[in-house]
Design an enzyme around this catalytic site. Structure first.
Site, PDB file in Angstrom:
ATOM      1  N   ASP A  70       4.867  -1.791 -14.625  1.00  0.00           N
ATOM      2  CA  ASP A  70       5.491  -0.979 -15.680  1.00  0.00           C
ATOM      3  C   ASP A  70       6.395  -1.851 -16.557  1.00  0.00           C
ATOM      4  OD1 ASP A  70       4.283   1.207 -14.514  1.00  0.00           O
ATOM      5  OD2 ASP A  70       6.087   1.833 -13.430  1.00  0.00           O
ATOM      6  N   ARG A  73       4.754  -2.056  -1.115  1.00  0.00           N
ATOM      7  CA  ARG A  73       5.338  -0.752  -1.408  1.00  0.00           C
ATOM      8  C   ARG A  73       4.209   0.269  -1.520  1.00  0.00           C
ATOM      9  NH1 ARG A  73       2.150   0.429  -4.460  1.00  0.00           N
ATOM     10  NH2 ARG A  73       1.836  -0.136  -6.625  1.00  0.00           N
TER      11      ARG A  73
END
Ligand code: AP5
Ligand code: NA
Length: 346
Positions: A300, A133
């Site tokens: 995250d 990504r």
């Protein structure tokens, strides 16, 4: 989920509230914008058409994003008790801000956005090519966060009332004075201040404000690429992750009674917990390729899982295992999203 009996507002975070615009794209899409498959960059003028193009031609999905907001949403999901975490960041006055607010509220996160009427809410293009990504953030309104938002009486009370503080390295590109303000508050009250290296470009281009905050940092998170970029930025002659971690924890610290801790993730390889005199490894349960939806948000989510336990005063061991649990879950869902109830067992 049972109540964990942590009080409301115990955790405060600041960051860039971004709406992720995520789509699968062919490699030549990245080539056209001169992006690499694992980039995390800030948008320049030449990247601006990306967002429209994703929406018009690539069946883009809209997902709540922004690194700190992701982590706090995940922490809330695991805690299962609303408003433990408070988030500050700047949005525009538009539909995207509304979507972010709804996602945050659904997770139980207590958001206090500064609203900039002249700028749209920030977006992050998430360009998925297979298992990779590439991120391109257009901060827009997020870039206009100002310290006076934290100085408003109601917000100041929230900052003063917290016991734990978390800010991303990404926020260094926006408002270092706010970071220093929160860091100093944490220091004055002897409360933990946690940061994240966030992306290699932070160490490459924002080393000065990062080093200004570092003496306050009790716990620093990062992945391999970010640790290497930090080491390069420091001119350290090593690419050994353990050695880099030891040097990071050895950097000047204001409160020497609480030595700095570094937590470095390495994808499906073990997480490293680096303290002054030790390096410990925490294994990751490797997922099969067919189980992985996308790894977007893994780092995250790791922090979110960690924080959910840390604010309960749990041991670092439990915090890290919960980080790995949360990251493993998010990888099996699109973007930094979850499904069902958390299944973490201590
Ligand atoms: P992104 O960088 O994609 O998310 P991340 O949370 O950092 O996840 P990564 O996939 O990059 O993971 P990592 O490399 O950090 O961690 P690692 O692979 O070591 O960022 C997404 C968000 O960033 C978006 O929502 C966007 O809005 C935001 N953003 C972008 N630019 C921004 C900006 N300027 N400001 C603010 N926000 C911005 O893995 C971590 C853990 O995951 C591991 O320890 C492990 O537990 C687990 N894990 C990883 N791989 C595997 C695997 N194969 N199998 C099992 N577990 C795994
Ligand atoms: Na994901």
């Amino acid at each position: 989920t049972s109540s964990n009996n942590v009080r409301e507002g115990i955790l405060v975070g600041c960051g860039n509230p971004l709406l992720d615009i995520s789509a699968n794209v062919p490699m030549n899409f990245l080539d056209r914008y001169q992006m690499k498959e694992d980039d995390a960059i800030l948008a320049e003028d030449r990247h601006m058409p990306i967002y429209r193009e994703l929406v018009d031609g690539y069946q883009a999905e809209f997902l709540a994003g922004g690194s700190v907001q992701n982590s706090l949403r995940i922490a809330q999901w695991i805690l299962g008790q609303p408003r433990v975490a408070v988030f500050f960041g700047c949005v525009g006055e538009d539909d995207y801000a509304q979507r972010l607010k709804e996602k945050a509220a659904a997770a139980g996160l207590d958001v206090h956005y500064q609203v900039n009427r002249g700028q749209p809410t920030g977006t992050c293009a998430v360009l998925i090519t297979g298992t990779h990504r590439s991120l391109c953030a257009n901060l827009a309104a997020a870039n206009h966060f100002t310290i006076d938002h934290l100085e408003q009486p109601a917000n100041k009370a929230l900052v003063d009332n917290a016991k734990y503080y978390y800010i991303s390295g990404f926020f260094l590109t926006v408002n270092p004075p706010s970071i220093m303000h929160v860091a100093e508050t944490a220091h004055a009250k002897q409360r933990p201040f946690l940061m994240n290296l966030s992306a290699p470009f932070i160490s490459q281009f924002f080393m000065a404000p990062l080093m200004a905050a570092m003496p306050y940092v009790d716990i620093i998170f990062g992945n391999e690429a970010e640790a290497h970029a930090f080491a390069t930025g420091q001119g350290w002659p090593t690419d050994d992750l353990r050695e880099i971690g030891k040097r990071i924890v050895g950097l000047e610290k204001l409160n020497p009674s609480r030595p700095r801790i570094a937590i470095l993730t390495q994808g499906c390889d073990p997480v490293l917990l680096i303290q002054k005199d030790s390096v410990e490894e925490f294994p990751v349960t490797r997922l099969a390729v067919h189980e992985i939806v996308d790894t977007n948000g893994a780092g995250d989510a790791f922090v979110g899982g960690f924080l959910s336990q840390f604010v309960q005063g749990k041991s670092l061991d439990v915090c890290i295992r919960c980080g790995n649990y949360a990251a493993g879950h998010i990888i099996q869902n699109p973007g930094c999203t979850y499904s069902g109830s958390p299944q973490f067992v201590e």
